[in-house]
Motif scaffolding. Structure first.
Motif, short mmCIF file in Angstrom:
data_model
loop_
_atom_site.label_atom_id
_atom_site.label_comp_id
_atom_site.label_asym_id
_atom_site.label_seq_id
_atom_site.Cartn_x
_atom_site.Cartn_y
_atom_site.Cartn_z
N GLY A 95 -7.40 14.42 -14.30
CA GLY A 95 -7.97 13.08 -14.30
C GLY A 95 -8.50 12.65 -12.94
N TRP A 96 -8.46 11.36 -12.68
CA TRP A 96 -9.02 10.76 -11.47
C TRP A 96 -7.99 10.72 -10.35
N LEU A 97 -8.46 11.01 -9.13
CA LEU A 97 -7.55 11.11 -7.98
C LEU A 97 -8.24 10.56 -6.73
N VAL A 98 -7.49 9.82 -5.93
CA VAL A 98 -7.95 9.42 -4.60
C VAL A 98 -7.15 10.25 -3.61
N GLY A 103 -11.79 17.35 -4.37
CA GLY A 103 -11.48 18.60 -5.03
C GLY A 103 -10.03 19.04 -4.88
N ALA A 104 -9.32 18.49 -3.90
CA ALA A 104 -7.91 18.85 -3.73
C ALA A 104 -7.10 18.32 -4.90
N ASN A 105 -6.04 19.02 -5.27
CA ASN A 105 -5.22 18.56 -6.39
C ASN A 105 -4.02 17.73 -5.92
N THR A 106 -4.09 17.22 -4.71
CA THR A 106 -3.07 16.31 -4.19
C THR A 106 -3.76 15.02 -3.75
N GLY A 107 -3.05 13.91 -3.87
CA GLY A 107 -3.64 12.64 -3.48
C GLY A 107 -2.62 11.54 -3.48
N TYR A 108 -3.11 10.30 -3.50
CA TYR A 108 -2.26 9.13 -3.30
C TYR A 108 -2.37 8.11 -4.42
N VAL A 109 -3.50 8.07 -5.11
CA VAL A 109 -3.70 7.21 -6.28
C VAL A 109 -4.27 8.10 -7.37
N HIS A 110 -3.78 7.90 -8.60
CA HIS A 110 -4.13 8.82 -9.68
C HIS A 110 -4.18 8.08 -11.01
N SER A 124 -6.21 0.65 -17.45
CA SER A 124 -4.83 0.65 -16.97
C SER A 124 -4.36 2.09 -16.75
N GLY A 125 -3.11 2.21 -16.34
CA GLY A 125 -2.51 3.54 -16.18
C GLY A 125 -2.62 4.13 -14.79
N TRP A 126 -3.05 3.34 -13.80
CA TRP A 126 -3.19 3.85 -12.44
C TRP A 126 -1.81 4.00 -11.80
N LEU A 127 -1.64 5.11 -11.08
CA LEU A 127 -0.38 5.44 -10.43
C LEU A 127 -0.60 5.55 -8.92
N TYR A 128 0.43 5.33 -8.14
CA TYR A 128 0.37 5.55 -6.70
C TYR A 128 1.51 6.47 -6.31
#
Length: 152
Positions: A95-98, A103-110, A124-128
């Motif tokens: 899905g969506w990632l900040v 392209g990295a599969n790690t992030g801070y908001v998802h 809705s459904g945003w995670l940090y």
């Protein structure tokens, strides 16, 4: 459009047959087509904001993201206008990632939505990510909204 009929024969006690006919309209609707990137994602600037814990744990990510000149995985990608140059992008499997690098599969908001072509249409459904706890948390106040559409 073609009509679909299904014929089912049930044998009851070996001597009687029952015929059931199911028409296409009884089977439910077809899945909607995914939106075309150029026609549906007309938002140039997005605002990532939170009134909850995401603003406390990930304050540097909050702010304005501008659509990049190039797409990523056939989806729009966005770049933060200031600060650490965070990227918002879509990965087919998650899905969506900040994150720091597109392209990295790690992030801070998802957001795990893998269907929506435009991230600002996800309600809705945003995670940090909390590095203090090492886990992802949902923040119901964490939203991504369109600020400026193409041509505005």
């Amino acid at each position: 459009m073609f009509s679909l009929c299904v014929l089912v024969l049930l044998v009851v006690k070996g001597t009687h047959a029952i015929t059931i006919t199911v028409k296409e309209e009884d089977l439910g609707g077809s899945l909607p087509l995914l939106h075309n990137l150029t026609s549906s994602c007309s938002c140039d600037k997005l605002l990532l904001s939170s009134l909850g814990p995401a603003a406390t744990f990930q304050p540097k990510l909050m702010g304005i993201y501008t659509m990049s000149y190039t797409s990523y995985n056939n989806h729009p990608s966005y770049r933060q206008n200031y600060g650490a140059d965070y990227r918002l992008y879509w990965l087919p499997s998650s899905g969506w990632l900040v994150g720091d690098k597109r392209g990295a599969n790690t992030g801070y908001v998802h957001n795990p939505d893998t269907i929506q072509t435009c991230p600002y249409l996800i309600p809705s459904g945003w995670l940090y990510y909390s590095s203090v706890h090492g886990v992802w948390y949902q923040d119901t106040t964490l939203v991504l909204r369109c600020m400026q559409r193409t041509g505005d």
